[in-house]
Scaffold this active site. Structure first.
Site, PDB file in Angstrom:
ATOM      1  N   CYS A  31     -25.946  -3.487  51.043  1.00 44.65           N
ATOM      2  CA  CYS A  31     -25.189  -2.226  51.040  1.00 44.65           C
ATOM      3  C   CYS A  31     -24.341  -2.098  49.778  1.00 44.65           C
ATOM      4  O   CYS A  31     -24.209  -1.026  49.213  1.00 44.65           O
ATOM      5  CB  CYS A  31     -24.263  -2.147  52.250  1.00 44.65           C
ATOM      6  SG  CYS A  31     -25.152  -2.033  53.800  1.00 44.65           S
ATOM      7  N   GLU A  88     -14.892  37.978  61.773  1.00 43.64           N
ATOM      8  CA  GLU A  88     -14.582  39.407  61.864  1.00 43.64           C
ATOM      9  C   GLU A  88     -15.841  40.250  61.634  1.00 43.64           C
ATOM     10  O   GLU A  88     -15.920  41.401  62.045  1.00 43.64           O
ATOM     11  CB  GLU A  88     -13.573  39.683  60.748  1.00 43.64           C
ATOM     12  CG  GLU A  88     -12.793  40.930  60.839  1.00 43.64           C
ATOM     13  CD  GLU A  88     -11.665  40.905  59.792  1.00 43.64           C
ATOM     14  OE1 GLU A  88     -10.860  39.953  59.778  1.00 43.64           O
ATOM     15  OE2 GLU A  88     -11.620  41.830  58.978  1.00 43.64           O
ATOM     16  N   ARG A  95      -5.832  42.268  60.282  1.00 44.53           N
ATOM     17  CA  ARG A  95      -5.737  41.130  61.212  1.00 44.53           C
ATOM     18  C   ARG A  95      -4.392  41.050  61.918  1.00 44.53           C
ATOM     19  O   ARG A  95      -4.320  40.651  63.077  1.00 44.53           O
ATOM     20  CB  ARG A  95      -5.955  39.839  60.434  1.00 44.53           C
ATOM     21  CG  ARG A  95      -7.373  39.727  60.043  1.00 44.53           C
ATOM     22  CD  ARG A  95      -7.586  38.556  59.145  1.00 44.53           C
ATOM     23  NE  ARG A  95      -8.997  38.529  58.864  1.00 44.53           N
ATOM     24  CZ  ARG A  95      -9.574  37.677  58.068  1.00 44.53           C
ATOM     25  NH1 ARG A  95      -8.845  36.766  57.443  1.00 44.53           N
ATOM     26  NH2 ARG A  95     -10.863  37.724  57.866  1.00 44.53           N
TER      27      ARG A  95
HETATM   28  O1  MEZ Z   1     -11.805  36.177  54.685  1.00 38.20           O
HETATM   29  C1  MEZ Z   1     -11.804  35.721  55.830  1.00 38.20           C
HETATM   30  O2  MEZ Z   1     -10.884  35.039  56.274  1.00 38.20           O
HETATM   31  C2  MEZ Z   1     -12.931  36.030  56.728  1.00 38.20           C
HETATM   32  C3  MEZ Z   1     -13.959  36.904  56.173  1.00 38.20           C
HETATM   33  C4  MEZ Z   1     -12.933  35.557  57.960  1.00 38.20           C
HETATM   34  C5  MEZ Z   1     -13.898  35.979  58.976  1.00 38.20           C
HETATM   35  O3  MEZ Z   1     -13.471  36.517  59.989  1.00 38.20           O
HETATM   36  O4  MEZ Z   1     -15.092  35.806  58.772  1.00 38.20           O
END
Ligand code: MEZ
Length: 600
Positions: free
Chosen positions: A51, A404, A428
């Site tokens: 190793c 998102e 957000r």
């Molecule tokens: O930029 C971000 O934090 C992002 C796009 C997160 C997500 O919900 O995908």
């Protein structure tokens, strides 16, 4: 010469090698040494040299490249091992990409699955660590002047997320000798986990889809989202350079041809790979491949302990602690700090935002904010530190971000009464606040097969068993225990809004598709700490600013460790955009500073 296997080797030799390998190896000289992987290898007649190589004294480089080559020689590449492994959740097939075996498997101490830092599922590993703690108490660093181990570089980059890697590639391509330091056992930082995409205005990919966008509109959206706390000069650069940054990544080999919508954006400007795959793992793969092609010196398990400066206040290098090598210094003509934020440091989050104490986080474990300490100790000014973003959709009971983009592609949020309560693609902060006001402080993200087919990364949530389903809205309602008629009515009303192209109830501006294709799905989501907007104050040239309003010579910063780009609230998709654009600037500026300081 072959060394005797462990179990046949006199204790004195074990102890001698233990000393060479530092604390972790020293554990191998304890009576339980056969409990670990190295002991098992020895039992199987595999000598240490197989190793560690035959050179004496034995040296393990901090990145553990040599040992990993040995693992691969015997066991195959991660991909090959992954192809053979069985089981529903297979840690050898991971979004973390082609990482070293030693990120999880330790030879001389208990092993720990790196995925367990974020995921809660049970994963077996040979010789597991009995303790969750991986970090050992840090020894007191020596005085840098006293260090005999000394190296030289033009530019040292601290952090290997997208900002750090792009800065390093840019500085390298400008002719600088670059070293990248990463304290974690893998590269990629939080960028590796970025999901939804990268915002950019007036790109060739938007043009192909007939999307009308402009730098001015991206500036306006970003300032509005950030409640105008942003530094306008930095926002202007973010937007102006964004299309060029998409081109830059494309040149390096990335695919950003799919374009979708994120909260707070007036148009579709979030770029990601075809089919809606997660952006971060893809980009990090591309950056790693480019670093390897250039033979860039990237060191994992290498913590920047302190920045070095001369009497005039110029940054002149970094004191480093390597996992195996211990303390050493790199004298450098410029340093780029790209060490990320502190969302994974609950105490620090609670210090600035007591209301967020105890919340989950979507971040990788290294996002503890020690880069901010490095910068502040070197005289950098911190700004907007109390501006911490919670993301509305972390899968309940986990650290898994539900991008998102799922909402952007058409999902709705409903509460336990089966009713919508917010414009799902608002910013957000607003979506999180609305979710926390619902019974149980959580919501269900509801979507159909049409949304699922539009975004490849949703498959991952099925894989992780986060999704409940039903053949009809009523069946889904039963699965998530909300009133069936209410959920059916909510979906019908939403579909009418889609048909009318107007959401009278919540004024959602973008209604991409009706939720009408069975099956119907839901994921329970809760807000969690996602991003820290505050950080080191920088100039438009990414110079770190001191209290006297002047840049600190030789010191640059990019990415989440800086403050000012996003103001009070970052828009989804603006983070990857920031890392690439400001990483490029920081790399070019650092290389230029290195060149200038080399002139007599
Ligand atoms: O930029 C971000 O934090 C992002 C796009 C997160 C997500 O919900 O995908």
């Amino acid at each position: 010469m072959h060394l005797l296997p462990f179990h046949r080797r006199p204790l004195a030799i074990s102890c001698f090698l233990g000393l060479l390998f530092g604390a972790s190896f020293a554990q191998a000289a304890t009576p339980q040494r056969h409990a670990f992987l190295a002991g098992q290898h020895a039992k199987n007649g595999i000598a240490c040299a197989e190793c560690h190589g035959k050179t004496r004294p034995v040296k393990v480089d901090d990145s553990e490249d040599g040992v990993n080559l040995s693992c691969v020689r015997c066991h195959g590449t991660l991909k090959e091992v992954g192809a053979k492994a069985q089981g529903h959740v297979n840690p050898h097939v991971s979004h973390l990409g082609d990482i070293h075996c030693t990120a999880c498997h330790s030879g001389h101490q208990g092993s720990r699955v790196y995925c367990a830092n974020c995921h809660g599922f049970e994963l077996k590993i040979p010789f597991p660590s009995t303790s969750l703690a991986t970090a050992q108490a840090a020894p007191k660093p020596p005085r840098p002047e006293a260090l005999r181990q000394r190296e030289r570089a033009d530019v040292v980059v601290i952090g290997s997320g997208a900002a750090g890697m792009v800065a390093a590639l840019t500085a390298h391509d400008a002719g600088a000798k670059v070293v990248v330091l990463e304290k974690q056992p893998i590269t990629g930082g939080n960028s590796m986990l970025a999901a939804g995409g990268m915002n950019a205005a007036a790109t060739r990919f938007q043009a192909k889809k007939g999307i009308q966008d402009s730098v001015e509109l991206m500036v306006k959206d970003t300032l509005t989202g950030g409640k105008n706390l942003n530094e306008p000069a930095l926002v202007k650069i973010l937007a102006e350079q964004s299309a060029a940054s998409v081109d830059y990544l494309t040149e390096l080999g990335a695919d950003l041809s799919d374009v979708g919508r994120m909260g707070g954006a007036s148009v579709d400007r979030t770029h990601r790979p075809q089919g809606g795959k997660a952006v971060g793992a893809h980009i990090v793969d591309v950056l790693r491949a480019n670093a390897a092609k250039r033979k860039l010196d990237v060191r994992v398990n290498s913590r920047a302990v302190r920045l070095l400066e001369n009497r005039q206040g110029r940054i002149t290098g970094v004191l480093v602690q390597g996992r195996h090598r211990g303390f050493y210094r790199i004298d450098a003509k410029a340093v780029v700090l790209a060490a990320g934020g502190f969302s994974a440091n609950p105490d620090r989050v609670a210090h600035y935002q007591p209301a967020f104490r105890g919340m989950t986080s979507s971040n990788q474990p290294g996002a503890t904010g020690d880069g901010l300490d490095l910068g502040a100790t070197a005289g950098g000014v911190l700004k907007d530190m109390e501006q911490i973003q919670i993301h509305p959709s972390i899968a309940a009971g986990s650290r898994i971000l539900i991008t998102e983009a799922v909402r952007g592609n058409g999902a709705i949020l409903v509460n336990r009464d089966g009713k919508r309560f917010v414009n799902e693609i608002t910013t957000r902060d607003a979506a999180s606040k609305a979710t926390l006001a619902q019974p149980g402080q959580s919501a269900f993200m509801v979507f159909d097969e049409g949304v699922r087919q539009s975004l490849k990364q949703i498959d991952g949530y099925f894989h992780l068993e986060l999704v409940k389903e039903g053949a009809t809205p009523e069946a889904l309602a039963a699965a998530i225990q909300v009133p069936p008629q209410a959920l059916k009515d909510t979906i019908e009303r939403y579909n009418q809004a889609v048909a009318a192209k107007a959401d009278a109830e919540f004024k959602r501006p973008d209604l991409p598709r009706a939720l009408a294709t069975p099956k119907f799905y839901a994921i329970e989501v809760k807000p969690g700490v996602h991003y820290t907007m505050g950080g080191l104050k920088i100039s438009p040239r990414t110079e770190v600013m001191a209290k006297d309003g002047q840049p600190i010579p030789g010191f640059f910063a990019a990415g989440e460790v800086t403050g000012g780009v996003h103001g009070a609230n970052r828009l989804g998709g603006n983070s990857i955009s920031e890392t690439i654009t400001f990483g490029r600037i920081a790399g070019a500026e650092a290389a230029a500073a290195a060149r200038a300081s080399a002139k007599p």
